[in-house]
Enzyme design. Sequence first.
Site, PDB file in Angstrom:
ATOM      1  N   GLU A 360       2.979  -4.776  -1.913  1.00 53.49           N
ATOM      2  CA  GLU A 360       3.114  -5.615   0.291  1.00 53.49           C
ATOM      3  C   GLU A 360       4.522  -5.576   0.712  1.00 53.49           C
ATOM      4  O   GLU A 360       5.388  -7.043   1.507  1.00 53.49           O
ATOM      5  CB  GLU A 360       2.360  -6.587   0.091  1.00 53.49           C
ATOM      6  CG  GLU A 360       0.983  -6.696  -0.484  1.00 53.49           C
ATOM      7  CD  GLU A 360       0.012  -6.141   0.462  1.00 53.49           C
ATOM      8  OE1 GLU A 360       0.257  -5.420   1.165  1.00 53.49           O
ATOM      9  OE2 GLU A 360      -1.224  -5.311  -0.197  1.00 53.49           O
TER      10      GLU A 360
HETATM   11  C1  LIG Z   1      -0.579  -0.519  -8.549  1.00 50.34           C
HETATM   12  C2  LIG Z   1      -0.589  -0.558  -7.292  1.00 50.34           C
HETATM   13  C3  LIG Z   1      -0.720  -1.566  -6.247  1.00 50.34           C
HETATM   14  C4  LIG Z   1      -0.913  -1.211  -5.451  1.00 50.34           C
HETATM   15  N1  LIG Z   1      -1.686  -1.186  -4.030  1.00 50.34           N
HETATM   16  C5  LIG Z   1      -1.809  -0.314  -3.431  1.00 50.34           C
HETATM   17  C6  LIG Z   1      -3.111  -0.649  -1.692  1.00 50.34           C
HETATM   18  O1  LIG Z   1      -4.307  -1.152  -2.448  1.00 50.34           O
HETATM   19  N2  LIG Z   1      -2.738  -0.461  -0.292  1.00 50.34           N
HETATM   20  C7  LIG Z   1      -2.223   0.363   0.438  1.00 50.34           C
HETATM   21  O2  LIG Z   1      -2.200   0.547   0.717  1.00 50.34           O
HETATM   22  N3  LIG Z   1      -1.141   0.743  -0.263  1.00 50.34           N
HETATM   23  C8  LIG Z   1      -0.789   0.326  -2.324  1.00 50.34           C
HETATM   24  N4  LIG Z   1       0.182   0.020  -2.887  1.00 50.34           N
HETATM   25  C9  LIG Z   1       1.252   1.197  -2.176  1.00 50.34           C
HETATM   26  C10 LIG Z   1       2.760   0.019  -2.253  1.00 50.34           C
HETATM   27  O3  LIG Z   1       2.316  -0.697  -1.440  1.00 50.34           O
HETATM   28  C11 LIG Z   1       3.674   0.706  -2.446  1.00 50.34           C
HETATM   29  O4  LIG Z   1       4.343   0.931  -3.858  1.00 50.34           O
HETATM   30  C12 LIG Z   1       5.170  -0.051  -1.832  1.00 50.34           C
HETATM   31  O5  LIG Z   1       4.719  -0.489  -0.316  1.00 50.34           O
HETATM   32  C13 LIG Z   1       6.673   0.437  -2.211  1.00 50.34           C
HETATM   33  O6  LIG Z   1       6.101   2.405  -1.405  1.00 50.34           O
HETATM   34  P1  LIG Z   1       6.456   2.702  -2.947  1.00 50.34           P
HETATM   35  O7  LIG Z   1       5.451   3.133  -3.618  1.00 50.34           O
HETATM   36  O8  LIG Z   1       6.463   3.882  -1.814  1.00 50.34           O
HETATM   37  O9  LIG Z   1       7.914   2.976  -2.613  1.00 50.34           O
HETATM   38  P2  LIG Z   1       9.312   3.439  -1.284  1.00 50.34           P
HETATM   39  O10 LIG Z   1       9.120   3.507  -0.440  1.00 50.34           O
HETATM   40  O11 LIG Z   1       9.322   4.677  -1.963  1.00 50.34           O
HETATM   41  O12 LIG Z   1      10.589   3.062  -2.285  1.00 50.34           O
HETATM   42  C14 LIG Z   1      11.528   3.715  -3.286  1.00 50.34           C
HETATM   43  C15 LIG Z   1      12.309   2.441  -3.444  1.00 50.34           C
HETATM   44  O13 LIG Z   1      13.617   2.288  -2.348  1.00 50.34           O
HETATM   45  C16 LIG Z   1      13.351   1.302  -1.919  1.00 50.34           C
HETATM   46  N5  LIG Z   1      13.509   1.147   0.044  1.00 50.34           N
HETATM   47  C17 LIG Z   1      12.946   2.327   0.802  1.00 50.34           C
HETATM   48  N6  LIG Z   1      13.592   2.058   1.982  1.00 50.34           N
HETATM   49  C18 LIG Z   1      14.051   1.204   1.548  1.00 50.34           C
HETATM   50  C19 LIG Z   1      14.756   0.686   3.103  1.00 50.34           C
HETATM   51  N7  LIG Z   1      14.806   1.192   4.376  1.00 50.34           N
HETATM   52  N8  LIG Z   1      16.065   0.680   3.155  1.00 50.34           N
HETATM   53  C20 LIG Z   1      16.546  -0.167   1.484  1.00 50.34           C
HETATM   54  N9  LIG Z   1      16.060  -0.028   0.394  1.00 50.34           N
HETATM   55  C21 LIG Z   1      14.212   0.533   0.851  1.00 50.34           C
HETATM   56  C22 LIG Z   1      12.270   0.598  -2.435  1.00 50.34           C
HETATM   57  O14 LIG Z   1      12.833  -0.881  -2.287  1.00 50.34           O
HETATM   58  C23 LIG Z   1      12.111   0.692  -3.650  1.00 50.34           C
HETATM   59  O15 LIG Z   1      13.081   0.164  -4.159  1.00 50.34           O
HETATM   60  C24 LIG Z   1      -0.031  -0.313  -4.692  1.00 50.34           C
HETATM   61  C25 LIG Z   1       1.023   0.177  -5.523  1.00 50.34           C
HETATM   62  C26 LIG Z   1       0.925  -0.201  -6.991  1.00 50.34           C
HETATM   63  C27 LIG Z   1       1.869  -0.003  -7.788  1.00 50.34           C
END
Ligand SMILES: Cc1cc2nc3c(=O)[nH]c(=O)nc-3n(C[C@H](O)[C@H](O)[C@H](O)COP(=O)(O)OP(=O)(O)OC[C@H]3O[C@@H](n4cnc5c(N)ncnc54)[C@H](O)[C@@H]3O)c2cc1C
Length: 386
Positions: A360
């Site tokens: 989230e």
């Molecule tokens: C167990 C689990 C359940 C989940 N359930 C759902 C669900 O029900 N529905 C759904 O849609 N999603 C779900 N997710 C996905 C979750 O919402 C994402 O993992 C989360 O939004 C982060 O995206 P990402 O993992 O792709 O990380 P990334 O976006 O790849 O981020 C990687 C790192 O880069 C940093 N970063 C990225 N952009 C920036 C920026 N502009 N400035 C500074 N730092 C930045 C982030 O803060 C993080 O530290 C789930 C994830 C998990 C692990």
Amino acid sequence: MDAGWSKDDLDVRARAREFTARFLYPYEEELDEAEAVNPETEAAICQAVRDYGLNAINHARTFGGQEMTILQQCIVNEEVGSATNALWGRVWQPPICLKDGTPEQIEKYLIPACRGDITTSFCTSEPTAGSDAGGVKTAAVAQGNQYVINGEKCFASNAERADVNLLTTVVEGRPTLFLIDKGTPGFNVRRLPRFAQRSGHGHPELDIVDMKVPATQMLGGVGMGYELTKDWFVEARLAIAARSIGMAVRASELALAWSRERVQFGQAIIGFQAVEFMLAEMATDIMAGKSMLYRVASEIDHGLDRKVAHAKASAIKLFCSEAGFRVVDKAVQIFGGRGTMCENPVERLTRDIRLERIWEGTSEIQKMVIGGQIRKRGLDMYTGWD
Ligand SMILES: Cc1cc2nc3c(=O)[nH]c(=O)nc-3n(C[C@H](O)[C@H](O)[C@H](O)COP(=O)(O)OP(=O)(O)OC[C@H]3O[C@@H](n4cnc5c(N)ncnc54)[C@H](O)[C@@H]3O)c2cc1C
């Protein structure tokens, strides 16, 4: 700290606390070891949610929900959130945007979801659209009175078995939500990766291939996707903050009890200032998080502007998830080696609380929201005290 809560609020807390102790804590280890709870137990928990009046706390009574105030929703989430491996998910809170459906959609999805007869999932994230949720590529193309949808999703909790999936797409480049029934051809689970939490359900990777859905399955209208998910973000971020506080409170209580019992060098370890200071920092973090959470929850109940609520929810999610992590980590330290045993709730809380800083909106994304607000409106929204 009840901060002037009403008799109703205190009753909600008593009910949620008793429910958690009777119907969630006893199944934590079973879930952790077997990665599932037996079906009879699942059914008993489900019935207890209804009996305790905890089903759909976020929806109106006309739809079969409990119509709790935001403050009461936080109270419930704090209590149930203290149970490990996401057992809090058994206390269903159907996505708030379902209330914006057509009368037919409300009848078919929202009302049964409030009763607990059907389950939901929210599929937004994609391999190339995580934090950058605006980068969703899953495309829905109109074809007569239906849409053909193609794309990929990842980690949508419970999507492998939910009765209805809320799917974020783009229609002609505009964010648009669809309601996808279980079993719709083209909605394919590619892989069910294992995650740190043993919640008993998956967070699958999905392939969506030439999936045809009637136009009547659209929620809200073309381009309404972002608008419809705004309230969801406020609700979800406050829920995460409340759960983080619940986990922190539980971890600190367990650590305090242990520090009184554990004797080293001839005395209870609470007698060492290093341990006492950890407990002091834990209590202070919890007090700060709780104060901001319940203050803003009450402000929202008293008509806080929607945009301001959104901006403040980011700060609360950021602080409470980070503070909760610090508290749980110190609890493990106070337990020493025993804090890393899976049978110890603080070990499982470590796995749970880590996730709260990521989903989230990661902590970094919350800082971007807060920073953007400060640039636009100044500090007062966060630091003022009217
Ligand atoms: C167990 C689990 C359940 C989940 N359930 C759902 C669900 O029900 N529905 C759904 O849609 N999603 C779900 N997710 C996905 C979750 O919402 C994402 O993992 C989360 O939004 C982060 O995206 P990402 O993992 O792709 O990380 P990334 O976006 O790849 O981020 C990687 C790192 O880069 C940093 N970063 C990225 N952009 C920036 C920026 N502009 N400035 C500074 N730092 C930045 C982030 O803060 C993080 O530290 C789930 C994830 C998990 C692990």
